[in-house]
Motif scaffolding. Sequence first.
Motif, short mmCIF file in Angstrom:
data_model
loop_
_atom_site.label_atom_id
_atom_site.label_comp_id
_atom_site.label_asym_id
_atom_site.label_seq_id
_atom_site.Cartn_x
_atom_site.Cartn_y
_atom_site.Cartn_z
N LEU A 106 -58.16 43.62 -59.66
CA LEU A 106 -58.17 42.82 -60.88
C LEU A 106 -56.97 41.88 -60.95
N THR A 107 -56.55 41.35 -59.81
CA THR A 107 -55.38 40.47 -59.78
C THR A 107 -55.62 39.16 -60.53
N PHE A 108 -56.87 38.85 -60.85
CA PHE A 108 -57.18 37.63 -61.58
C PHE A 108 -56.92 37.77 -63.08
N ILE A 109 -56.57 38.97 -63.53
CA ILE A 109 -56.20 39.14 -64.94
C ILE A 109 -54.71 38.90 -65.08
N ARG A 110 -54.37 37.80 -65.75
CA ARG A 110 -52.96 37.44 -65.97
C ARG A 110 -52.31 38.41 -66.93
N GLY A 111 -53.10 38.89 -67.90
CA GLY A 111 -52.56 39.83 -68.88
C GLY A 111 -53.51 39.99 -70.04
N MET A 112 -53.05 40.78 -71.02
CA MET A 112 -53.80 41.01 -72.25
C MET A 112 -52.98 40.41 -73.38
N GLY A 113 -53.50 39.36 -73.99
CA GLY A 113 -52.81 38.71 -75.09
C GLY A 113 -53.13 39.38 -76.41
N LYS A 114 -52.10 39.69 -77.17
CA LYS A 114 -52.29 40.30 -78.50
C LYS A 114 -52.50 39.18 -79.52
N VAL A 115 -53.70 39.19 -80.14
CA VAL A 115 -54.04 38.15 -81.10
C VAL A 115 -54.76 38.78 -82.28
N ARG A 116 -54.22 38.60 -83.48
CA ARG A 116 -54.85 39.06 -84.73
C ARG A 116 -55.32 40.51 -84.66
N GLY A 117 -54.50 41.38 -84.14
CA GLY A 117 -54.84 42.80 -84.09
C GLY A 117 -55.77 43.20 -82.97
N GLY A 118 -56.15 42.29 -82.10
CA GLY A 118 -57.02 42.59 -80.97
C GLY A 118 -56.43 42.03 -79.69
N PHE A 119 -57.24 42.06 -78.64
CA PHE A 119 -56.78 41.56 -77.34
C PHE A 119 -57.68 40.45 -76.83
N VAL A 120 -57.06 39.52 -76.13
CA VAL A 120 -57.76 38.48 -75.40
C VAL A 120 -57.40 38.70 -73.94
N ILE A 121 -58.41 38.80 -73.09
CA ILE A 121 -58.18 39.00 -71.65
C ILE A 121 -57.84 37.64 -71.06
N LEU A 122 -56.60 37.49 -70.58
CA LEU A 122 -56.13 36.22 -70.05
C LEU A 122 -56.41 36.16 -68.55
N LEU A 123 -57.18 35.17 -68.14
CA LEU A 123 -57.59 35.05 -66.74
C LEU A 123 -56.70 34.08 -65.98
N ASP A 124 -56.47 34.38 -64.73
CA ASP A 124 -55.77 33.48 -63.81
C ASP A 124 -56.83 32.90 -62.89
N LEU A 125 -57.33 31.71 -63.23
CA LEU A 125 -58.42 31.11 -62.46
C LEU A 125 -58.03 30.88 -61.00
N ASP A 126 -56.74 30.70 -60.73
CA ASP A 126 -56.29 30.49 -59.36
C ASP A 126 -56.56 31.72 -58.49
N ARG A 127 -56.68 32.89 -59.09
CA ARG A 127 -56.88 34.13 -58.35
C ARG A 127 -58.29 34.71 -58.50
N LEU A 128 -59.11 34.06 -59.30
CA LEU A 128 -60.43 34.61 -59.59
C LEU A 128 -61.38 34.52 -58.41
N CYS A 130 -71.66 26.58 -72.92
CA CYS A 130 -71.13 25.33 -72.40
C CYS A 130 -70.45 25.57 -71.07
N ILE A 131 -70.02 24.49 -70.45
CA ILE A 131 -69.35 24.55 -69.16
C ILE A 131 -67.93 24.04 -69.36
N VAL A 132 -66.97 24.86 -68.99
CA VAL A 132 -65.57 24.47 -69.04
C VAL A 132 -65.21 23.93 -67.66
N ILE A 133 -64.81 22.67 -67.61
CA ILE A 133 -64.45 22.04 -66.34
C ILE A 133 -62.97 22.32 -66.08
N THR A 134 -62.71 22.91 -64.92
CA THR A 134 -61.35 23.30 -64.54
C THR A 134 -61.03 22.78 -63.14
N ASP A 135 -59.79 22.89 -62.76
CA ASP A 135 -59.36 22.62 -61.39
C ASP A 135 -58.67 23.87 -60.87
N VAL A 136 -59.04 24.30 -59.67
CA VAL A 136 -58.37 25.44 -59.04
C VAL A 136 -57.81 24.97 -57.70
#
Length: 185
Positions: free
Chosen positions: A141-163, A96-102
Amino acid sequence: MYGQHLAFTEPATAEPGAAALRSAADQYLSVQLAGNVFGLGILAVREIIVDVGRTAMPLAPAWMRGVIDLRGTAVPVVDLAARFGHDPVAPNPQSCIVITDVPLATGRQTLGVLVDAVNEVLTIPAADIAPGSSLGASAGLTFIRGMGKVRGGFVILLDLDRLFDEQELAHLLPSGGLSHPLPRH
């Protein structure tokens, strides 16, 4: 589901003022991309639409998959997998396509982000996020906001403003960058 979309609006039971913004700031739309889970800040997500095809743009970078007509507005669509050096997103029933605003210096750019699948909205408190600055800002890799800890794993959090570099976005559409209405014939 062909042609259907999900729009994000403020829920009727939203908390007033700053508390609602803090709560939303901890929320991320989790998406699948090249076998990894990424999180997009929910405040940047406008809606999710089914990938019904795009119009290719000549001489565009490989990660620029074309433009879509979103209610009369030409919106560029980027393939994050290709942008990250992976194989492009293969069409599948969940893509799918996620519609965002940057933000740009001249205004905001509506942008479609092509992903393999949308998972769910996650609430990740700031205490459960390892900052992106410790993950290789010197490696571009300044577009990576951080690594979110979720259910024993990681989610790579993106900063679309810097991507995307502002100059890259400015050249995605013939109008000089900002999404603009399509002419009616």
